[in-house]
Design a protein around this motif. Structure first.
Motif, PDB file in Angstrom:
ATOM      1  N   ALA A 145      51.177  21.202 -88.631  1.00  0.00           N
ATOM      2  CA  ALA A 145      51.105  22.624 -89.007  1.00  0.00           C
ATOM      3  C   ALA A 145      50.704  23.501 -87.826  1.00  0.00           C
ATOM      4  O   ALA A 145      51.048  24.688 -87.785  1.00  0.00           O
ATOM      5  N   MET A 146      49.994  22.916 -86.846  1.00  0.00           N
ATOM      6  CA  MET A 146      49.596  23.671 -85.654  1.00  0.00           C
ATOM      7  C   MET A 146      50.647  23.606 -84.551  1.00  0.00           C
ATOM      8  O   MET A 146      50.420  24.097 -83.453  1.00  0.00           O
ATOM      9  N   GLY A 147      51.780  22.977 -84.832  1.00  0.00           N
ATOM     10  CA  GLY A 147      52.873  22.956 -83.869  1.00  0.00           C
ATOM     11  C   GLY A 147      52.951  21.721 -82.988  1.00  0.00           C
ATOM     12  O   GLY A 147      53.779  21.667 -82.075  1.00  0.00           O
ATOM     13  N   VAL A 148      52.116  20.723 -83.239  1.00  0.00           N
ATOM     14  CA  VAL A 148      52.172  19.480 -82.473  1.00  0.00           C
ATOM     15  C   VAL A 148      53.355  18.657 -82.978  1.00  0.00           C
ATOM     16  O   VAL A 148      53.549  18.524 -84.194  1.00  0.00           O
ATOM     17  N   HIS A 149      54.144  18.144 -82.065  1.00  0.00           N
ATOM     18  CA  HIS A 149      55.259  17.272 -82.436  1.00  0.00           C
ATOM     19  C   HIS A 149      54.681  15.862 -82.612  1.00  0.00           C
ATOM     20  O   HIS A 149      54.424  15.174 -81.628  1.00  0.00           O
ATOM     21  N   VAL A 150      54.477  15.455 -83.853  1.00  0.00           N
ATOM     22  CA  VAL A 150      53.879  14.159 -84.155  1.00  0.00           C
ATOM     23  C   VAL A 150      54.982  13.160 -84.482  1.00  0.00           C
ATOM     24  O   VAL A 150      55.720  13.345 -85.455  1.00  0.00           O
ATOM     25  N   LEU A 151      55.086  12.135 -83.670  1.00  0.00           N
ATOM     26  CA  LEU A 151      56.086  11.080 -83.855  1.00  0.00           C
ATOM     27  C   LEU A 151      55.454   9.961 -84.684  1.00  0.00           C
ATOM     28  O   LEU A 151      54.908   8.999 -84.156  1.00  0.00           O
ATOM     29  N   GLY A 191      61.556   7.763 -87.175  1.00  0.00           N
ATOM     30  CA  GLY A 191      61.783   8.478 -85.931  1.00  0.00           C
ATOM     31  C   GLY A 191      60.586   8.499 -85.004  1.00  0.00           C
ATOM     32  O   GLY A 191      60.565   9.221 -84.018  1.00  0.00           O
ATOM     33  N   GLY A 192      59.588   7.685 -85.330  1.00  0.00           N
ATOM     34  CA  GLY A 192      58.386   7.621 -84.506  1.00  0.00           C
ATOM     35  C   GLY A 192      57.724   6.269 -84.632  1.00  0.00           C
ATOM     36  O   GLY A 192      58.376   5.265 -84.905  1.00  0.00           O
ATOM     37  N   SER A 193      56.435   6.249 -84.465  1.00  0.00           N
ATOM     38  CA  SER A 193      55.663   5.021 -84.578  1.00  0.00           C
ATOM     39  C   SER A 193      55.395   4.725 -86.052  1.00  0.00           C
ATOM     40  O   SER A 193      55.053   5.614 -86.819  1.00  0.00           O
ATOM     41  N   VAL A 194      55.569   3.465 -86.421  1.00  0.00           N
ATOM     42  CA  VAL A 194      55.346   3.027 -87.796  1.00  0.00           C
ATOM     43  C   VAL A 194      54.159   2.070 -87.799  1.00  0.00           C
ATOM     44  O   VAL A 194      54.083   1.186 -86.941  1.00  0.00           O
ATOM     45  N   PRO A 195      53.232   2.233 -88.751  1.00  0.00           N
ATOM     46  CA  PRO A 195      52.060   1.343 -88.782  1.00  0.00           C
ATOM     47  C   PRO A 195      52.456  -0.123 -88.964  1.00  0.00           C
ATOM     48  O   PRO A 195      53.411  -0.436 -89.667  1.00  0.00           O
ATOM     49  N   ASN A 196      51.694  -0.981 -88.328  1.00  0.00           N
ATOM     50  CA  ASN A 196      51.890  -2.419 -88.468  1.00  0.00           C
ATOM     51  C   ASN A 196      50.788  -2.977 -89.374  1.00  0.00           C
ATOM     52  O   ASN A 196      49.805  -2.306 -89.651  1.00  0.00           O
ATOM     53  N   GLU A 197      50.970  -4.197 -89.821  1.00  0.00           N
ATOM     54  CA  GLU A 197      49.919  -4.875 -90.578  1.00  0.00           C
ATOM     55  C   GLU A 197      48.768  -5.183 -89.619  1.00  0.00           C
ATOM     56  O   GLU A 197      49.003  -5.473 -88.439  1.00  0.00           O
ATOM     57  N   PRO A 198      47.526  -5.126 -90.103  1.00  0.00           N
ATOM     58  CA  PRO A 198      46.391  -5.430 -89.222  1.00  0.00           C
ATOM     59  C   PRO A 198      46.564  -6.778 -88.535  1.00  0.00           C
ATOM     60  O   PRO A 198      46.931  -7.768 -89.166  1.00  0.00           O
ATOM     61  N   LEU A 239      60.493   7.173 -77.224  1.00  0.00           N
ATOM     62  CA  LEU A 239      60.532   8.334 -78.121  1.00  0.00           C
ATOM     63  C   LEU A 239      59.585   9.436 -77.642  1.00  0.00           C
ATOM     64  O   LEU A 239      59.914  10.617 -77.719  1.00  0.00           O
ATOM     65  N   ALA A 240      58.417   9.042 -77.151  1.00  0.00           N
ATOM     66  CA  ALA A 240      57.457  10.031 -76.647  1.00  0.00           C
ATOM     67  C   ALA A 240      58.003  10.731 -75.405  1.00  0.00           C
ATOM     68  O   ALA A 240      57.893  11.962 -75.271  1.00  0.00           O
ATOM     69  N   LEU A 241      58.603   9.962 -74.491  1.00  0.00           N
ATOM     70  CA  LEU A 241      59.159  10.570 -73.281  1.00  0.00           C
ATOM     71  C   LEU A 241      60.349  11.465 -73.611  1.00  0.00           C
ATOM     72  O   LEU A 241      60.502  12.553 -73.032  1.00  0.00           O
ATOM     73  N   HIS A 242      61.162  11.053 -74.557  1.00  0.00           N
ATOM     74  CA  HIS A 242      62.294  11.878 -74.985  1.00  0.00           C
ATOM     75  C   HIS A 242      61.796  13.182 -75.614  1.00  0.00           C
ATOM     76  O   HIS A 242      62.327  14.264 -75.343  1.00  0.00           O
TER      77      HIS A 242
END
Length: 187
Positions: free
Chosen positions: A141-147, A151-158, A170-173
């Motif tokens: 909402a504050m304009g940060v592009h959160v990946l 299309g971004g990082s997906v949580p893994n199992e602990p 993706l971050a560099l792109h």
């Protein structure tokens, strides 16, 4: 893109930060002038590599705020990327808790209009905490592009994370896209 575009690359203490030298090299191959900032814990993890990382970037690696009378040692940035961003870092940022240099910088970057990209690195146990989704929504909402998510990082199992599979590209792109969008808005 020319080499005069500056990328502040910030990392917190998640296993993908151990591969940060390769990310810097990729960014430099794309003509970024990279400055590296780390949380204190991430800096401790990379302590033996810090001199080599400073040589690679040509800038001091920062993990602490500078003292008021000290000069800035980095050139002004065009884009900031915070990756990997831990559960703690994401929540501190969204809540405005800026005791860490990198969190303070990205919090202030929002107000300064500096394009900022964040890519979390969290597991499925952490994301069960309701504050995490709230923090992601707040940053977006504050304009940060959160990946995060598709299309971004997906949580893994602990305990099942694969630092080598963290989608740094993706971050560099997103940083390059943010720069292009920012330049399109300039007269």
């Amino acid at each position: 893109m020319t080499a005069n575009h500056v990328l502040y690359l910030f990392g917190s203490a998640a296993p993908p930060v151990l591969n940060i030298a390769g990310v810097i090299e990729r960014a430099q191959a794309d003509s970024w002038n990279v400055c590296l900032g780390l949380t204190p814990t991430a800096a401790r993890w990379l302590d033996d590599e810090l001199p080599a990382l400073e040589e690679l970037t040509g800038h001091p690696v920062r993990s602490q705020y500078k003292l008021p009378w000290e000069p800035d040692v980095w050139p002004p940035t065009d884009v900031a990327v915070l990756a990997p961003a831990t559960f703690n870092t994401i929540n501190q940022w969204a809540l405005g808790i800026t005791e860490k240099f990198i969190v303070g910088f990205v919090a202030e970057a929002i107000g300064k209009g500096i394009p900022t990209v964040a890519m979390p690195c969290v597991n499925t146990a952490y994301v069960q905490h309701t504050q995490f989704d709230t923090s992601i929504a707040t940053l977006r909402a504050m304009g940060v592009h959160v990946l995060y998510g598709e299309g971004g990082s997906v949580p893994n199992e602990p305990g099942k994370g694969r630092p080598d599979a963290y989608p740094w590209h993706l971050a560099l792109h997103a940083a390059a896209a943010a720069l292009s969008e920012g330049n399109a808005d300039r007269p």
